[in-house]
Design a protein around this motif. Structure first.
Motif, PDB file in Angstrom:
ATOM      1  N   SER A  33      -2.957 -42.178  44.322  1.00 12.69           N
ATOM      2  CA  SER A  33      -3.297 -40.879  43.763  1.00 12.69           C
ATOM      3  C   SER A  33      -3.757 -39.949  44.881  1.00 12.69           C
ATOM      4  N   PRO A  34      -3.236 -38.721  44.888  1.00 11.44           N
ATOM      5  CA  PRO A  34      -3.698 -37.781  45.908  1.00 11.44           C
ATOM      6  C   PRO A  34      -5.116 -37.300  45.596  1.00 11.44           C
ATOM      7  N   ALA A  35      -5.836 -36.970  46.620  1.00 15.14           N
ATOM      8  CA  ALA A  35      -7.180 -36.427  46.433  1.00 15.14           C
ATOM      9  C   ALA A  35      -7.077 -34.991  45.931  1.00 15.14           C
ATOM     10  N   ALA A  36      -7.997 -34.620  45.068  1.00 15.65           N
ATOM     11  CA  ALA A  36      -8.072 -33.233  44.631  1.00 15.65           C
ATOM     12  C   ALA A  36      -8.476 -32.401  45.844  1.00 15.65           C
ATOM     13  N   PRO A  37      -7.953 -31.186  45.970  1.00 19.65           N
ATOM     14  CA  PRO A  37      -8.324 -30.365  47.123  1.00 19.65           C
ATOM     15  C   PRO A  37      -9.807 -30.001  47.088  1.00 19.65           C
ATOM     16  N   ASP A  38     -10.342 -29.778  48.262  1.00 18.19           N
ATOM     17  CA  ASP A  38     -11.741 -29.382  48.394  1.00 18.19           C
ATOM     18  C   ASP A  38     -11.811 -27.863  48.218  1.00 18.19           C
ATOM     19  N   ILE A  44     -16.833 -16.882  36.048  1.00 16.28           N
ATOM     20  CA  ILE A  44     -16.944 -15.472  35.640  1.00 16.28           C
ATOM     21  C   ILE A  44     -18.398 -15.026  35.552  1.00 16.28           C
ATOM     22  N   THR A  45     -19.329 -15.996  35.565  1.00 18.08           N
ATOM     23  CA  THR A  45     -20.751 -15.643  35.578  1.00 18.08           C
ATOM     24  C   THR A  45     -21.312 -15.656  37.003  1.00 18.08           C
ATOM     25  N   GLY A  46     -20.446 -15.950  37.998  1.00 19.45           N
ATOM     26  CA  GLY A  46     -20.860 -15.914  39.393  1.00 19.45           C
ATOM     27  C   GLY A  46     -21.299 -17.249  39.963  1.00 19.45           C
ATOM     28  N   ASP A  47     -21.304 -18.296  39.139  1.00 11.80           N
ATOM     29  CA  ASP A  47     -21.683 -19.618  39.638  1.00 11.80           C
ATOM     30  C   ASP A  47     -20.587 -20.174  40.538  1.00 11.80           C
ATOM     31  N   LYS A  48     -21.005 -20.952  41.534  1.00 10.96           N
ATOM     32  CA  LYS A  48     -20.062 -21.608  42.433  1.00 10.96           C
ATOM     33  C   LYS A  48     -20.094 -23.105  42.156  1.00 10.96           C
ATOM     34  N   ILE A  49     -18.916 -23.682  41.912  1.00  8.81           N
ATOM     35  CA  ILE A  49     -18.798 -25.103  41.649  1.00  8.81           C
ATOM     36  C   ILE A  49     -17.704 -25.644  42.558  1.00  8.81           C
ATOM     37  N   SER A  50     -18.050 -26.626  43.383  1.00  8.88           N
ATOM     38  CA  SER A  50     -17.046 -27.197  44.280  1.00  8.88           C
ATOM     39  C   SER A  50     -16.522 -28.508  43.707  1.00  8.88           C
ATOM     40  N   THR A  51     -15.321 -28.871  44.115  1.00 10.09           N
ATOM     41  CA  THR A  51     -14.787 -30.163  43.690  1.00 10.09           C
ATOM     42  C   THR A  51     -15.668 -31.281  44.258  1.00 10.09           C
ATOM     43  N   GLN A  52     -16.271 -31.056  45.425  1.00  8.41           N
ATOM     44  CA  GLN A  52     -17.181 -32.050  46.006  1.00  8.41           C
ATOM     45  C   GLN A  52     -18.384 -32.294  45.091  1.00  8.41           C
ATOM     46  N   SER A  53     -18.904 -31.217  44.500  1.00  9.23           N
ATOM     47  CA  SER A  53     -20.087 -31.356  43.643  1.00  9.23           C
ATOM     48  C   SER A  53     -19.773 -32.045  42.317  1.00  9.23           C
ATOM     49  N   LEU A  54     -18.496 -32.159  41.995  1.00 10.02           N
ATOM     50  CA  LEU A  54     -18.081 -32.784  40.740  1.00 10.02           C
ATOM     51  C   LEU A  54     -17.772 -34.270  40.901  1.00 10.02           C
ATOM     52  N   ARG A  55     -17.883 -34.784  42.136  1.00 10.40           N
ATOM     53  CA  ARG A  55     -17.633 -36.211  42.365  1.00 10.40           C
ATOM     54  C   ARG A  55     -18.575 -37.032  41.491  1.00 10.40           C
ATOM     55  N   GLY A  56     -18.065 -38.139  40.996  1.00  6.63           N
ATOM     56  CA  GLY A  56     -18.856 -38.977  40.102  1.00  6.63           C
ATOM     57  C   GLY A  56     -18.630 -38.636  38.641  1.00  6.63           C
ATOM     58  N   THR A 139      -2.475 -28.593  33.976  1.00  4.31           N
ATOM     59  CA  THR A 139      -3.781 -29.230  33.886  1.00  4.31           C
ATOM     60  C   THR A 139      -3.802 -30.483  34.749  1.00  4.31           C
ATOM     61  N   PHE A 140      -4.879 -30.646  35.481  1.00  5.62           N
ATOM     62  CA  PHE A 140      -5.082 -31.824  36.322  1.00  5.62           C
ATOM     63  C   PHE A 140      -6.240 -32.628  35.760  1.00  5.62           C
ATOM     64  N   LEU A 141      -6.063 -33.950  35.717  1.00  7.10           N
ATOM     65  CA  LEU A 141      -7.165 -34.839  35.374  1.00  7.10           C
ATOM     66  C   LEU A 141      -7.554 -35.556  36.664  1.00  7.10           C
ATOM     67  N   ILE A 142      -8.821 -35.444  37.015  1.00  5.66           N
ATOM     68  CA  ILE A 142      -9.339 -35.968  38.284  1.00  5.66           C
ATOM     69  C   ILE A 142     -10.370 -37.048  37.971  1.00  5.66           C
ATOM     70  N   ASP A 143     -10.246 -38.188  38.656  1.00  2.00           N
ATOM     71  CA  ASP A 143     -11.170 -39.291  38.392  1.00  2.00           C
ATOM     72  C   ASP A 143     -12.508 -39.089  39.102  1.00  2.00           C
ATOM     73  N   LYS A 144     -13.415 -40.038  38.893  1.00  2.76           N
ATOM     74  CA  LYS A 144     -14.775 -39.938  39.442  1.00  2.76           C
ATOM     75  C   LYS A 144     -14.804 -39.944  40.966  1.00  2.76           C
ATOM     76  N   ASN A 145     -13.744 -40.463  41.586  1.00  2.00           N
ATOM     77  CA  ASN A 145     -13.660 -40.510  43.045  1.00  2.00           C
ATOM     78  C   ASN A 145     -12.964 -39.287  43.638  1.00  2.00           C
ATOM     79  N   GLY A 146     -12.628 -38.309  42.787  1.00  2.00           N
ATOM     80  CA  GLY A 146     -11.994 -37.094  43.279  1.00  2.00           C
ATOM     81  C   GLY A 146     -10.493 -37.211  43.475  1.00  2.00           C
ATOM     82  N   LYS A 147      -9.873 -38.206  42.852  1.00  2.00           N
ATOM     83  CA  LYS A 147      -8.420 -38.398  42.956  1.00  2.00           C
ATOM     84  C   LYS A 147      -7.739 -37.813  41.723  1.00  2.00           C
ATOM     85  N   ILE A 148      -6.626 -37.123  41.944  1.00  2.00           N
ATOM     86  CA  ILE A 148      -5.842 -36.593  40.823  1.00  2.00           C
ATOM     87  C   ILE A 148      -5.095 -37.772  40.212  1.00  2.00           C
TER      88      ILE A 148
END
Length: 171
Positions: A33-38, A44-56, A139-148
């Motif tokens: 599985s390829p890694a999701a891009p960083d 739209i509310t101005g919050d920043k969410i990175s793919t790194q912060s979604l690991r786990g 739509t992409f489904l990404i696992d807990k390790n950040g893999k698509i």
């Protein structure tokens, strides 16, 4: 044996070797599985969410547009999917395409009371980094390790998607 047939005697084994090599490459590319891009999504509310912060966490990233009929049609089921699994750790980011007017995205989000993060890909960078997404919905489904682990182009078959989400959340 003539000169022309003897000079081609290597041809069939060579073709067979090339076909087997390509088949091996094909199998290898589908088994890993390829890694999701960083990337960093800006909501739209101005919050920043990175793919790194979604690991786990198991994450769905849905590229959509307010002008996309299938996107609008599938959105209630995307909301149901999120509501069903958010308590178990599912995260969801709906990424509006670059060409979608921000005021349309904001209006759609507010009138439909979308419960997940909605981001606008104003420069088109996120779609590019996810493999040049041009078709919506994707739509992409990404696992807990950040893999698509799955890419859906068009509306997913939701019962199968739910089974895959459940398997990933349990793992």
């Amino acid at each position: 044996m003539t000169a022309s047939t003897s000079s081609r005697s290597w041809f069939k084994p060579a073709i067979a070797a090339v076909v087997l090599a390509l088949a091996g490459i094909g199998v290898a590319s589908f088994t890993s599985s390829p890694a999701a891009p960083d990337v960093t999504f800006i909501s739209i509310t101005g919050d920043k969410i990175s793919t790194q912060s979604l690991r786990g966490k198991v994450v769905m990233v849905n590229f959509w547009a307010t002008s996309c009929v299938t996107c609008v049609k599938e959105m209630p089921q995307m909301v149901e999917t999120f509501e069903k699994y958010k308590g178990q750790g599912l995260e969801f980011v709906a990424v509006a395409m670059q060409y979608d007017p921000p005021n349309y995205v904001l209006n759609f989000t507010e009138t439909r009371k979308l419960p997940f993060t909605v981001a606008i890909d104003s420069a088109g960078d996120i779609a590019r980094q996810f493999g040049d997404v041009t078709l919506t919905p994707t739509t992409f489904l990404i696992d807990k390790n950040g893999k698509i682990i799955k890419r859906y182009v068009g509306e997913p078959e939701f019962p199968a998607l739910h089974k895959l989400i459940e398997k990933e959340l349990a793992g």
